[in-house]
Design a protein around this motif. Structure first.
Motif, short mmCIF file in Angstrom:
data_model
loop_
_atom_site.label_atom_id
_atom_site.label_comp_id
_atom_site.label_asym_id
_atom_site.label_seq_id
_atom_site.Cartn_x
_atom_site.Cartn_y
_atom_site.Cartn_z
N GLY A 161 0.93 -0.40 10.28
CA GLY A 161 1.71 -1.66 9.48
C GLY A 161 1.96 -2.27 8.32
O GLY A 161 2.08 -1.59 7.77
N GLU A 162 1.46 -4.18 8.28
CA GLU A 162 1.79 -3.67 6.91
C GLU A 162 0.64 -4.34 6.15
O GLU A 162 0.39 -5.55 7.30
CB GLU A 162 3.03 -4.88 6.79
CG GLU A 162 3.44 -5.86 5.63
CD GLU A 162 4.71 -6.62 6.08
OE1 GLU A 162 4.16 -8.08 5.44
OE2 GLU A 162 5.72 -6.18 5.72
N HIS A 163 0.23 -4.28 5.56
CA HIS A 163 -0.75 -4.49 4.52
C HIS A 163 -0.91 -4.79 3.66
O HIS A 163 0.45 -3.99 2.88
CB HIS A 163 -2.00 -3.37 4.75
CG HIS A 163 -2.25 -3.26 6.44
ND1 HIS A 163 -3.59 -4.13 7.22
CD2 HIS A 163 -1.54 -2.25 7.18
CE1 HIS A 163 -3.11 -3.72 8.71
NE2 HIS A 163 -2.27 -2.45 8.22
N ASP A 164 -1.67 -5.02 2.41
CA ASP A 164 -1.46 -5.34 0.64
C ASP A 164 -2.42 -3.90 0.71
O ASP A 164 -3.81 -3.86 0.84
CB ASP A 164 -2.30 -6.16 0.46
CG ASP A 164 -2.10 -6.48 -1.49
OD1 ASP A 164 -2.08 -5.60 -1.81
OD2 ASP A 164 -1.95 -7.40 -2.24
N PHE A 165 -2.33 -3.02 0.10
CA PHE A 165 -2.22 -1.62 -0.26
C PHE A 165 -2.99 -1.36 -2.30
O PHE A 165 -3.07 -0.35 -2.38
CB PHE A 165 -1.70 -0.63 0.14
CG PHE A 165 -1.43 -0.18 1.51
CD1 PHE A 165 -2.52 0.90 1.75
CD2 PHE A 165 -0.61 -0.66 2.33
CE1 PHE A 165 -2.64 1.11 3.52
CE2 PHE A 165 -0.10 -0.38 3.33
CZ PHE A 165 -1.17 -0.01 4.84
N ALA A 166 -3.55 -2.25 -2.07
CA ALA A 166 -4.21 -2.63 -3.72
C ALA A 166 -5.50 -1.57 -3.98
O ALA A 166 -5.27 -1.43 -5.20
CB ALA A 166 -4.34 -3.92 -4.57
N ALA A 167 -5.92 -1.61 -3.36
CA ALA A 167 -6.92 -0.11 -3.03
C ALA A 167 -6.57 1.24 -3.01
O ALA A 167 -6.95 2.09 -3.41
CB ALA A 167 -8.52 -1.00 -2.02
N PHE A 168 -5.04 1.19 -3.44
CA PHE A 168 -5.02 2.51 -2.57
C PHE A 168 -3.53 2.59 -3.08
O PHE A 168 -3.08 4.11 -3.26
CB PHE A 168 -4.62 2.62 -1.39
CG PHE A 168 -5.74 2.53 -0.19
CD1 PHE A 168 -6.97 3.86 -0.68
CD2 PHE A 168 -6.10 1.69 0.74
CE1 PHE A 168 -7.83 4.34 0.59
CE2 PHE A 168 -7.09 1.37 1.31
CZ PHE A 168 -8.02 2.20 0.97
N LYS A 240 -12.30 -0.53 5.81
CA LYS A 240 -11.23 -2.59 6.42
C LYS A 240 -12.21 -3.66 5.76
O LYS A 240 -11.68 -3.71 4.88
CB LYS A 240 -12.07 -3.06 7.89
CG LYS A 240 -11.51 -2.32 8.81
CD LYS A 240 -12.09 -3.72 10.32
CE LYS A 240 -12.24 -2.27 11.50
NZ LYS A 240 -12.45 -3.23 12.80
N CYS A 241 -13.25 -2.68 4.70
CA CYS A 241 -13.69 -3.63 3.79
C CYS A 241 -12.94 -3.82 2.42
O CYS A 241 -12.46 -4.05 1.71
CB CYS A 241 -14.96 -3.17 3.63
SG CYS A 241 -15.74 -4.48 4.67
N ILE A 242 -12.84 -1.59 2.41
CA ILE A 242 -11.95 -1.34 1.48
C ILE A 242 -10.63 -1.81 1.04
O ILE A 242 -10.13 -2.08 -0.09
CB ILE A 242 -12.04 0.06 1.03
CG1 ILE A 242 -13.65 1.03 0.78
CG2 ILE A 242 -10.61 0.87 0.37
CD1 ILE A 242 -13.31 2.57 0.64
N LEU A 243 -9.93 -1.54 2.26
CA LEU A 243 -8.49 -2.16 2.77
C LEU A 243 -8.29 -3.86 2.58
O LEU A 243 -6.90 -4.06 1.92
CB LEU A 243 -7.64 -2.26 4.19
CG LEU A 243 -6.23 -1.85 3.55
CD1 LEU A 243 -5.28 -1.59 3.43
CD2 LEU A 243 -6.15 -2.12 5.96
N ASN A 244 -9.14 -4.25 2.93
CA ASN A 244 -9.55 -6.10 2.59
C ASN A 244 -10.06 -6.40 1.46
O ASN A 244 -9.62 -7.61 0.67
CB ASN A 244 -9.99 -6.71 3.58
CG ASN A 244 -9.19 -6.00 5.15
OD1 ASN A 244 -7.74 -6.18 5.54
ND2 ASN A 244 -9.95 -6.37 5.88
#
Length: 270
Positions: A161-168, A240-244
């Motif tokens: 889905g659509e997410h902010d992937f700044a951590a990746f 989840k914590c890493i993504l968020n």
């Protein structure tokens, strides 16, 4: 001018990525870094009569150093005088052995390899053994221990889905937005010979990553996270914590480049 759409395959080991790079002033003597774009443009120069006639080759994606491709797409404008040319045959006759032109099509003059791309598929290949690797697969896989694939599959669902992937994405990457829509992340195959009766079963596992677009090193960073899950170092809550959290420094290591391959790019009408 006539616009061509090229489909390219290459092994990334001896390339410093796709994009042409200028040698850094003061970095000593030597030639510019070897890149796929540079090598393909050199091939056009040889065919068309010299460097001054070499057209710019525009790629759909800037694969990193060491990353492979079997479905990279590029467009290039060639002069009318070369219209009768069999470009696939001509280019493959002068390109080095680690690059091949898989297909050539005459494209609409407005076609753009990068801006018209609608979605991309990458594959990442894991080799579940540190004891050996087949010689012809060395340089194309990441050698890891046995992993919990079911746990990895569940963790992968968090990225769909659509997410902010700044951590990746790489720290310091300049982009308008780090939001991307991921369509699929899943293991799709093991050994290529798995359906051949009596054939040896090799510990190879291929993961498919499909999205409308990816950030720089996003697939490798996601794969590194999933392998950490497979090793039991991360759980669903951690992912989840890493993504968020949107903080690259809190995410696991980046997977090695050699396991990654650009498989397919889709365009309107494909």
């Amino acid at each position: 001018m006539q616009r061509l759409r090229l489909t390219l395959a290459y092994t990334g080991k001896r390339f410093q990525g796709w994009q042409i790079q200028e040698r850094v002033p003061g970095a000593g003597t030597g030639t510019n870094p070897r890149t796929v774009q540079g090598v393909v443009e050199e091939a056009f120069a040889k065919i068309l009569g010299g460097p001054e006639f070499a057209p710019r080759v525009h790629g759909a994606g800037r694969t990193d150093s060491g990353v492979h491709a079997v479905g990279q797409v590029a467009h290039v404008d060639v002069p009318e005088r070369a219209r009768p040319m069999d470009w696939q045959l001509a280019l493959n006759g002068v390109l080095p052995r680690d690059v091949s032109v898989v297909d050539v099509e005459v494209a609409d003059s407005n076609f753009h390899a990068r801006f018209d791309a609608q979605r991309k598929i990458y594959t990442y290949t894991l080799w579940h053994s540190r004891r050996f690797v087949l010689p012809h697969r060395r340089g194309f896989v990441w050698m890891v221990d046995s992993l919990d694939t079911d746990a990895m599959r569940k963790a992968a669902s968090l990225f769909i889905g659509e997410h902010d992937f700044a951590a990746f994405t790489n720290a310091g990457t300049v982009t308008k937005t780090t939001v991307r829509e991921v369509l699929a992340i899943e293991p799709v195959a093991c050994a290529p010979a798995e359906h051949i009766p009596g054939a040896p079963q090799w510990p190879e596992e291929i993961w498919r990553f499909e999205a409308q677009g990816f950030l720089k090193q996003m697939v490798r960073n996601l794969m590194g996270c999933l392998v950490a899950v497979g090793r039991g170092k991360l759980g669903m809550t951690d992912v989840k914590c890493i993504l968020n959290g949107k903080d690259r420094t809190q995410a696991p290591m980046t997977a090695p480049a050699q396991g990654l391959t650009l498989l397919k790019i889709f365009y309107p009408g494909d």
